[in-house]
Design an enzyme around this catalytic site. Sequence first.
Site, PDB file in Angstrom:
ATOM      1  N   ASN A   9       0.880  -1.171   0.000  1.00  0.00           N
ATOM      2  CA  ASN A   9       0.000   0.000   0.000  1.00  0.00           C
ATOM      3  C   ASN A   9       0.913   1.215   0.000  1.00  0.00           C
ATOM      4  O   ASN A   9       1.491   1.565   1.023  1.00  0.00           O
ATOM      5  CB  ASN A   9      -0.888  -0.021   1.253  1.00  0.00           C
ATOM      6  N   GLU A  96      -6.538   4.806   7.897  1.00  0.00           N
ATOM      7  CA  GLU A  96      -6.308   6.224   7.591  1.00  0.00           C
ATOM      8  C   GLU A  96      -7.547   6.834   6.952  1.00  0.00           C
ATOM      9  O   GLU A  96      -7.885   7.996   7.193  1.00  0.00           O
ATOM     10  CB  GLU A  96      -5.069   6.360   6.684  1.00  0.00           C
ATOM     11  N   GLU A 166      -4.960  -4.750  10.651  1.00  0.00           N
ATOM     12  CA  GLU A 166      -3.893  -3.765  10.852  1.00  0.00           C
ATOM     13  C   GLU A 166      -4.137  -2.997  12.151  1.00  0.00           C
ATOM     14  O   GLU A 166      -4.945  -2.051  12.166  1.00  0.00           O
ATOM     15  CB  GLU A 166      -3.869  -2.764   9.698  1.00  0.00           C
ATOM     16  N   SER A 212       3.944  -2.072  10.166  1.00  0.00           N
ATOM     17  CA  SER A 212       5.399  -2.163  10.306  1.00  0.00           C
ATOM     18  C   SER A 212       5.962  -3.526   9.898  1.00  0.00           C
ATOM     19  O   SER A 212       6.901  -4.025  10.514  1.00  0.00           O
ATOM     20  CB  SER A 212       5.828  -1.793  11.732  1.00  0.00           C
TER      21      SER A 212
HETATM   22  P1  13P Z   1       3.453   0.426   7.463  1.00  0.00           P
HETATM   23  O1  13P Z   1       3.883  -0.898   6.871  1.00  0.00           O
HETATM   24  O2  13P Z   1       4.212   1.592   6.919  1.00  0.00           O
HETATM   25  O3  13P Z   1       3.416   0.359   8.964  1.00  0.00           O
HETATM   26  O4  13P Z   1       1.927   0.658   6.990  1.00  0.00           O
HETATM   27  C1  13P Z   1       1.006  -0.344   7.181  1.00  0.00           C
HETATM   28  C2  13P Z   1      -0.221   0.009   6.429  1.00  0.00           C
HETATM   29  O5  13P Z   1      -0.963   0.884   6.809  1.00  0.00           O
HETATM   30  C3  13P Z   1      -0.501  -0.741   5.193  1.00  0.00           C
HETATM   31  O6  13P Z   1      -1.792  -0.512   4.749  1.00  0.00           O
END
Ligand code: 13P
Length: 251
Positions: A9, A96, A166, A212
């Site tokens: 993503n 988000e 997530e 992460s």
């Molecule tokens: P990160 O891998 O940067 O923590 O982001 C995770 C994410 O929101 C993937 O959709």
Amino acid sequence: MRKPIIAGNWKMNKTRDEALQFIYNVNTKLPSKEFVESVICTQSPILRDMVKRQGENLRIGAQNMHYLDSGAYTGEVSALLLVDLGVEYVIIGHSERRAYYNETDDSVNKKTHHAFNHGLNPIVCVGESLEIREANKTDEFIKVQVVNALKGLTKDQIKVLVLAYEPIWAIGTGKTATSEMANDTIKAIRNVVVDLYDKETAEAMRIQYGGSVKPANIKELLSMSDIDGALVGGASLDADSFLQLVNAGTK
Ligand code: 13P
């Protein structure tokens, strides 16, 4: 056996040139889609360029779409257009978007139905905040998100749906849930699906972990019984790093 799916993503990152360079760097090196599905989800304006250059083993996804076919919705993207562009996946309900753009459980459900109605594969995101995790309310919170997201979907749709767990506190923070923690919550999600549908359906549905994920921790995450892949932000932006992530899915 559930086939692992590793999805990048990219969020609001990369210019068109940078994106096409990435494709050029990974295309011939990606493992066969027979063993692992590799997906990159980009900003909408470059989706067509990405689709045109995607190699045999890469698939392209959008990061959001509307749940109506057309209308006066300035700035939105329709499923009709995504399909027209050759896009095959769409992320729905990323935390988000829930936090900054008023995405709700109801809109997530509408978008998931809409994606299926148009032949797009939805990657539906759920996840708890740190506050909820610390109050030991993760399972009950996630259950509500899952029940609401899946409302009205058929067993056959659930079997091809990709769900991404997530935890919000692990996104972009460098804090990964331990693999046990991620697996426990993902198991709890699968049990919710057993209760809503049946064991066979729940066992077929793929559930990714996100937050992460990096080349250094993906192998351990994927070694867990219920983790079927990863939704990766930061570590998917670099071609070598993405190749390492995807290769971990073939083991
Ligand atoms: P990160 O891998 O940067 O923590 O982001 C995770 C994410 O929101 C993937 O959709």
